[in-house]
Design a protein around this motif. Structure first.
Motif, PDB file in Angstrom:
ATOM      1  N   UNK A   1       0.840  -1.210   0.000  1.00 49.36           N
ATOM      2  CA  UNK A   1       0.000   0.000   0.000  1.00 49.36           C
ATOM      3  C   UNK A   1       0.874   1.260   0.000  1.00 49.36           C
ATOM      4  N   UNK A   2       2.057   1.122  -0.548  1.00 46.43           N
ATOM      5  CA  UNK A   2       2.987   2.251  -0.609  1.00 46.43           C
ATOM      6  C   UNK A   2       4.047   2.143   0.464  1.00 46.43           C
ATOM      7  N   UNK A   3       4.146   3.199   1.255  1.00 44.41           N
ATOM      8  CA  UNK A   3       5.050   3.214   2.413  1.00 44.41           C
ATOM      9  C   UNK A   3       4.208   3.566   3.631  1.00 44.41           C
ATOM     10  N   UNK A   4       3.415   2.629   4.157  1.00 42.96           N
ATOM     11  CA  UNK A   4       2.405   2.951   5.178  1.00 42.96           C
ATOM     12  C   UNK A   4       2.962   3.367   6.527  1.00 42.96           C
ATOM     13  N   UNK A   5       4.273   3.197   6.740  1.00 44.71           N
ATOM     14  CA  UNK A   5       4.868   3.698   7.983  1.00 44.71           C
ATOM     15  C   UNK A   5       5.247   5.170   7.872  1.00 44.71           C
ATOM     16  N   UNK A   6       5.278   5.680   6.646  1.00 48.62           N
ATOM     17  CA  UNK A   6       5.721   7.054   6.418  1.00 48.62           C
ATOM     18  C   UNK A   6       4.618   7.955   5.888  1.00 48.62           C
ATOM     19  N   UNK A   7       3.497   7.372   5.449  1.00 51.25           N
ATOM     20  CA  UNK A   7       2.417   8.156   4.850  1.00 51.25           C
ATOM     21  C   UNK A   7       1.127   7.348   4.936  1.00 51.25           C
ATOM     22  N   UNK A   8      -0.033   8.015   4.823  1.00 53.84           N
ATOM     23  CA  UNK A   8      -1.302   7.273   4.830  1.00 53.84           C
ATOM     24  C   UNK A   8      -1.334   6.252   3.699  1.00 53.84           C
ATOM     25  N   UNK A   9      -1.737   5.038   4.016  1.00 52.73           N
ATOM     26  CA  UNK A   9      -1.727   3.965   3.029  1.00 52.73           C
ATOM     27  C   UNK A   9      -2.625   4.272   1.835  1.00 52.73           C
ATOM     28  N   UNK A  10      -2.224   3.711   0.673  1.00 52.66           N
ATOM     29  CA  UNK A  10      -3.001   3.838  -0.555  1.00 52.66           C
ATOM     30  C   UNK A  10      -3.294   5.285  -0.941  1.00 52.66           C
ATOM     31  N   UNK A  11      -2.297   6.142  -0.787  1.00 48.12           N
ATOM     32  CA  UNK A  11      -2.426   7.534  -1.228  1.00 48.12           C
ATOM     33  C   UNK A  11      -1.248   7.859  -2.137  1.00 48.12           C
ATOM     34  N   UNK A  12      -1.349   8.986  -2.833  1.00 47.44           N
ATOM     35  CA  UNK A  12      -0.246   9.415  -3.696  1.00 47.44           C
ATOM     36  C   UNK A  12       0.996   9.730  -2.868  1.00 47.44           C
TER      37      UNK A  12
ATOM     38  N   UNK B   1       4.786   8.121  -3.401  1.00 50.91           N
ATOM     39  CA  UNK B   1       6.012   8.904  -3.553  1.00 50.91           C
ATOM     40  C   UNK B   1       7.033   8.537  -2.460  1.00 50.91           C
ATOM     41  N   UNK B   2       6.559   8.285  -1.235  1.00 50.62           N
ATOM     42  CA  UNK B   2       7.472   7.859  -0.173  1.00 50.62           C
ATOM     43  C   UNK B   2       8.083   6.485  -0.496  1.00 50.62           C
ATOM     44  N   UNK B   3       7.271   5.619  -1.127  1.00 55.15           N
ATOM     45  CA  UNK B   3       7.784   4.310  -1.523  1.00 55.15           C
ATOM     46  C   UNK B   3       8.871   4.450  -2.585  1.00 55.15           C
ATOM     47  N   UNK B   4       8.667   5.373  -3.516  1.00 61.69           N
ATOM     48  CA  UNK B   4       9.680   5.626  -4.541  1.00 61.69           C
ATOM     49  C   UNK B   4      10.978   6.098  -3.893  1.00 61.69           C
ATOM     50  N   UNK B   5      10.865   6.940  -2.865  1.00 56.40           N
ATOM     51  CA  UNK B   5      12.059   7.422  -2.157  1.00 56.40           C
ATOM     52  C   UNK B   5      12.801   6.282  -1.454  1.00 56.40           C
ATOM     53  N   UNK B   6      12.095   5.202  -1.155  1.00 50.87           N
ATOM     54  CA  UNK B   6      12.703   4.042  -0.486  1.00 50.87           C
ATOM     55  C   UNK B   6      13.249   3.022  -1.487  1.00 50.87           C
ATOM     56  N   UNK B   7      13.313   3.406  -2.748  1.00 50.15           N
ATOM     57  CA  UNK B   7      13.818   2.511  -3.799  1.00 50.15           C
ATOM     58  C   UNK B   7      12.937   1.288  -3.994  1.00 50.15           C
ATOM     59  N   UNK B   8      11.646   1.441  -3.711  1.00 50.59           N
ATOM     60  CA  UNK B   8      10.704   0.354  -3.957  1.00 50.59           C
ATOM     61  C   UNK B   8      10.490   0.214  -5.463  1.00 50.59           C
ATOM     62  N   UNK B   9      10.472  -1.020  -5.947  1.00 50.37           N
ATOM     63  CA  UNK B   9      10.311  -1.254  -7.383  1.00 50.37           C
ATOM     64  C   UNK B   9       8.871  -1.468  -7.801  1.00 50.37           C
ATOM     65  N   UNK B  10       8.036  -1.884  -6.841  1.00 50.52           N
ATOM     66  CA  UNK B  10       6.630  -2.153  -7.155  1.00 50.52           C
ATOM     67  C   UNK B  10       5.756  -1.540  -6.063  1.00 50.52           C
ATOM     68  N   UNK B  11       4.699  -0.861  -6.493  1.00 44.76           N
ATOM     69  CA  UNK B  11       3.700  -0.304  -5.574  1.00 44.76           C
ATOM     70  C   UNK B  11       2.537  -1.284  -5.522  1.00 44.76           C
TER      71      UNK B  11
END
Length: 541
Positions: free
Chosen positions: A233-244, A248-258
C-alpha cells in the motif's frame, strides 16, 4: 542447616522474606527446624516450568510483531477501536516473565545459601494465574492466528544457532544450584534421578546443532542478490496507506513495485481502497454519518473526493514512525484524498515504478464490470503494460486476451499438470519453505512473499533466494546491505564445538568446587560437634 561460606545471614534473611513473604531470620529458621519438603520441591519445579513456558511465549510475542498490524486491523474491523495492541502484548508479557524470573532467581539463591524453599501461597496463586494466562494466549493464537506457528518455525532458521548457545549456557549455570542441592540431600534415589535427567538434557543440547538448519549458514560468495522491495500500500509507515503521498514515499525508499488494492465506485471509477468500509482510513463518519457502514463501492466518485484520507494517519498513529514525521510531512498527510487508479497509474509512469493490485471485492455481483472498468483505465493511461502486475484470479483469461502485455501474478503455487508455466507468484511468507524458494529460483519463477517487516525475516528470505518481498517497512529494509548474520558452515562448526566444550568444563568445575566446599563444611560441622560434646561432658562433670 549451616549457611555456606560466602552467604551472609542478612542476605539469606532477605531472600527468605521475598520468597516466603515472611520475615524469618536464618537463625530462627534453624531453631524452627524448617526444611525443604517434597511439596516445596514440586512447587519449585512448577515455578521452573512456568518460567520456561512464559519465556517461550515471550519468544512468540517478539516473532508475531512482524504481522501485528494485521491484528490491529482485525480488531478495528470487529470493534471499531484502534489501538496498537502490540504494546499491550509486550507490556503484559514483560510483566509475566519478569515476575517468574525474579521468583526463580530467588529460589536458586536460596538453594545456594542452604535455605528452605517455602513458597508463599500468594506466589503460588500468581504462578497458577501466570500459567493460565500464557496457556490462554497460546490457545487463542492456535485458534485465531494459526499461521503464526509457521512464522515461529521460520524464525528458528534465524535464531536457532544463537538460541542453542543461550540454552546451553543457561543450563550450564543451572549446574551450580543443582550441585549444591545434590551435595546437601541425603536421598540417593533423588540424586541419581536428577543427575540422569540433567546429563540427558545436556547431551541432547550438545548434539542439537545436528538438527539445526538455516539458509544463512553458507559461504559469502553463495549469497543470492538482495530481494527487491514491494511497497505494501505504498510506504504505510511514512504516509497514509493507498495515497499518492504513500506512493512517492515508496519511490524514495527505492521500492520497485507499488502494491495496492482497487475498488470501483458506484459510477464506475476505479480507486484505491483496501477495506470494504471507509471508516478506518477516511473521515466518512463525519461527512456521511448515515452511510458510513456502507460498502466502499456504494459511493460515487464525487462523494469519495470529499473525504479526508490522511488525517486518520496522524490521529491513530498506526505505526510508531508517525511520531517522527516532519512538520512538512504532517501537513502533506492532512491534504491526502482517495486517489483514482488513473491518478496512480500516471504517478507510477512518471516515477518508473510498477504497480501490482488486487481488485475488490471479489464476491461482488458486478465484478465483471469492475474488471472491464479497470482494464479500460489501464489502456487509456498510456503506462507501459509490463509495469502492470495483475493479481485478481477472476476473469483472468479475459484479461489475458484484452491486455496481453500485462504481467500475470498468481496467488498460488504451481501445479503438477500446469498447462501454462507460471512466471510470477505472490504468496504469504509462511507458505513457502527455503527449499521451495530455491527450486522456484532455479526454474526462473519470480517469487514475491508478503508481508515482511522485520530484518530477521528479511535476512532469512534473502539467504533463501526470494525474488522480492512486500513490506510496510521499506525505509528499514532499504538500509540493509547484508543479512543480519551469515556464517560459513566451518565457522558455525567451530562455534558449536567451542561452546559445548566450554560448557562441559564449566559444569565440571561447578560440581568439583561445590564438592570441595561440601567436604569443608562437613569437616567444620564435625569439629563443632566434637567440641560441643567435650563441653557438654565437662559441664556434666
Amino acid at each position: 542447616m549451616a549457611d555456606p561460606a560466602g552467604c551472609c545471614r542478612p542476605c539469606a534473611t532477605c531472600l527468605l522474606c521475598l520468597y516466603s513473604c515472611q520475615w524469618i531470620t536464618a537463625k530462627k529458621e534453624k531453631r524452627k527446624g524448617l526444611r525443604t519438603t517434597k511439596c516445596d520441591c514440586s512447587w519449585f519445579l512448577f515455578l521452573f516450568f512456568v518460567f520456561l513456558f512464559t519465556l517461550v511465549w515471550l519468544y512468540f510475542a517478539i516473532i508475531i510483531l512482524n504481522d501485528f498490524h494485521n491484528f490491529n486491523e482485525f480488531i478495528f474491523k470487529q470493534r471499531k477501536l484502534w489501538l496498537d495492541w502490540s504494546l499491550v502484548l509486550l507490556i503484559a508479557t514483560a510483566m509475566l516473565i519478569t515476575y517468574s524470573a525474579v521468583l526463580l532467581v530467588l529460589a536458586l539463591c536460596l538453594q545456594l545459601c542452604g535455605q528452605p524453599l517455602k513458597l508463599h501461597w500468594l506466589h503460588k496463586t500468581l504462578l497458577i494465574l501466570t500459567a493460565l494466562v500464557v496457556a490462554a494466549a497460546f490457545t487463542g493464537l492456535g485458534i485465531k492466528w494459526a499461521e503464526e506457528w509457521k512464522s515461529a518455525h521460520i524464525s528458528l532458521q534465524a535464531t536457532g544457532p544463537f538460541l542453542h548457545i543461550g540454552i546451553v549456557w543457561g543450563m550450564t549455570l543451572l549446574a551450580w544450584p543443582l550441585a549444591s542441592f545434590i551435595y546437601r540431600t541425603r536421598n540417593r534415589g533423588l540424586k541419581v534421578f536428577l543427575l540422569l535427567v540433567y546429563c540427558v538434557v545436556m547431551i541432547g543440547l550438545y548434539l542439537a546443532p545436528l538438527a539445526i538448519t538455516s539458509p544463512c549458514i553458507m559461504e559469502e560468495n553463495q549469497l543470492p542478490p538482495k530481494p527487491a522491495l514491494v511497497g505494501h500500500r505504498g510506504a504505510p509507515m511514512l504516509a497514509p496507506e493507498n495515497t499518492l503521498m504513500s506512493l512517492h514515499k515508496a519511490v524514495d525508499c527505492d521500492v520497485q513495485v507499488f502494491e495496492t488494492d482497487v475498488m470501483v465506485s458506484a459510477d464506475g471509477v476505479p480507486f484505491l481502497m483496501h477495506d470494504e468500509e471507509l471508516t478506518r482510513t477516511t473521515n466518512v463518519q463525519a461527512v456521511f454519518p448515515e452511510r458510513a457502514a456502507l460498502n466502499s463501492t456504494a459511493f460515487n466518485w464525487t462523494d469519495l473526493q470529499q473525504l479526508d484520507a490522511g488525517s486518520w494517519f496522524l490521529e491513530r498513529r498506526p505505526f510508531p514512525t508517525v511520531l517522527s514525521l516532519s512538520d512538512g510531512d504532517r501537513y502533506q498527510a492532512t491534504k491526502q484524498r482517495i486517489p483514482s487508479l488513473e491518478q496512480v497509474l500516471e504517478a507510477a509512469k512518471q516515477s518508473n515504478i510498477s504497480i501490482m493490485f488486487d481488485l475488490r471485492p471479489e464476491n461482488h455481483s458486478d465484478y465483471q464490470s469492475f474488471v472491464n472498468a479497470t482494464l479500460e483505465v489501464i489502456l487509456q493511461s498510456g503506462i507501459p503494460l509490463q509495469q502492470v502486475l495483475w493479481l485478481p484470479d477472476g476473469f483472468r483469461e479475459q484479461v489475458k486476451q484484452q491486455v496481453p502485455g500485462v504481467q500475470q501474478v498468481y496467488g498460488r503455487k504451481r501445479l503438477q499438470n500446469e498447462t501454462e508455466p507460471l512466471l510470477r507468484v505472490n504468496l504469504p511468507y509462511q507458505d513457502m519453505s527455503s527449499e521451495e524458494i530455491r527450486q522456484y529460483r532455479q526454474d526462473n519463477i519470480s517469487v514475491n512473499l508478503y508481508v515482511v517487516n522485520q530484518p530477521w525475516l528479511f535476512s532469512v528470505l534473502w539467504c533463501s533466494g526470494v525474488s522480492s518481498v512486500t513490506t510496510n517497512a521499506c525505509q528499514v529494509l532499504k538500509e540493509m546491505k547484508h543479512p543480519i548474520w551469515l556464517l560459513p558452515s566451518s565457522t558455525y562448526l567451530m562455534i558449536w564445538i567451542v561452546a559445548d566444550c566450554a560448557s562441559f568444563l564449566a559444569i565440571l568445575w561447578a560440581f568439583l568446587l561445590l564438592k570441595k566446599c561440601s567436604r569443608r563444611r562437613q569437616t567444620v560441622e564435625s569439629e563443632t560437634d566434637v567440641l560441643l560434646t567435650k563441653i557438654n561432658s565437662l559441664m556434666q562433670e
